[in-house]
Motif scaffolding. Structure first.
Motif, mmCIF file in Angstrom:
data_model
loop_
_atom_site.group_PDB
_atom_site.id
_atom_site.type_symbol
_atom_site.label_atom_id
_atom_site.label_comp_id
_atom_site.label_asym_id
_atom_site.label_seq_id
_atom_site.Cartn_x
_atom_site.Cartn_y
_atom_site.Cartn_z
ATOM 1 N N GLU A 130 0.829 -1.212 0.000
ATOM 2 C CA GLU A 130 0.000 0.000 0.000
ATOM 3 C C GLU A 130 0.860 1.258 0.000
ATOM 4 O O GLU A 130 0.548 2.238 -0.674
ATOM 5 C CB GLU A 130 -0.932 0.026 1.216
ATOM 6 N N CYS A 170 2.608 1.610 -3.396
ATOM 7 C CA CYS A 170 1.637 2.091 -4.372
ATOM 8 C C CYS A 170 1.474 3.608 -4.261
ATOM 9 O O CYS A 170 1.538 4.319 -5.255
ATOM 10 C CB CYS A 170 0.298 1.386 -4.150
ATOM 11 N N ALA A 171 1.280 4.094 -3.048
ATOM 12 C CA ALA A 171 1.078 5.531 -2.836
ATOM 13 C C ALA A 171 2.308 6.337 -3.259
ATOM 14 O O ALA A 171 2.186 7.406 -3.863
ATOM 15 C CB ALA A 171 0.741 5.800 -1.377
ATOM 16 N N GLN A 208 2.414 6.355 -7.036
ATOM 17 C CA GLN A 208 1.312 7.171 -7.547
ATOM 18 C C GLN A 208 1.676 8.649 -7.527
ATOM 19 O O GLN A 208 1.347 9.382 -8.442
ATOM 20 C CB GLN A 208 0.040 6.902 -6.729
ATOM 21 N N LYS A 254 -7.864 -0.799 -1.193
ATOM 22 C CA LYS A 254 -6.502 -0.310 -0.949
ATOM 23 C C LYS A 254 -5.971 0.418 -2.169
ATOM 24 O O LYS A 254 -5.231 1.392 -2.036
ATOM 25 C CB LYS A 254 -5.585 -1.458 -0.538
ATOM 26 N N CYS A 283 -4.735 4.219 -2.287
ATOM 27 C CA CYS A 283 -3.449 4.565 -2.898
ATOM 28 C C CYS A 283 -3.603 5.749 -3.844
ATOM 29 O O CYS A 283 -2.796 6.677 -3.810
ATOM 30 C CB CYS A 283 -2.915 3.350 -3.661
#
Length: 113
Positions: free
Chosen positions: A79, A82-83, A86, A106, A110
């Motif tokens: 998670e 991913c963030a 991103q 999730k 994200c």
């Protein structure tokens, strides 16, 4: 004189031994990598094509081509990875860790960060 003669024989022998050790160590460490292949740990599909072929996010290097980005294993939870990605590349359509897709809730979290 005898010391310099034996030293002149010992140095080449030590160099050969060191070289052989380095070569044999490389052969031993290459075997596990071949066994597991070079598959990426993370595979990501972006909503839009990446602007850069390479980026650093989450402390690891990502390689992107079109809407697909891949990377080796990082030290954070999926998670978090991913963030962090991103923030660098924009909206993420799917985020897979070792073949396991990040759950929809999730993934939404994200993309909202």
């Amino acid at each position: 004189m005898a010391l310099s003669l034996s030293l002149s024989r010992a140095v080449p022998a030590a160099v050969v031994a060191l070289g052989w050790t380095a070569l044999s160590f490389g052969a031993v460490t290459a075997t596990p990598a071949e066994a597991r292949g070079n598959a990426p740990h993370y595979t990501v599909e972006l909503a839009a094509p990446a602007k850069e072929a390479r980026t650093i996010a989450g402390g690891i290097a990502w390689s992107c081509e079109g809407t697909t980005c891949v990377a080796g294993k990082g030290s954070s939870r999926p998670e978090v990875m991913c963030a962090r990605l991103q923030r660098e590349v924009g909206q993420i359509a799917s985020f897979t860790t070792d073949g396991n897709a990040l759950p929809a809730e999730k993934l939404a979290s994200c993309n909202s960060k």
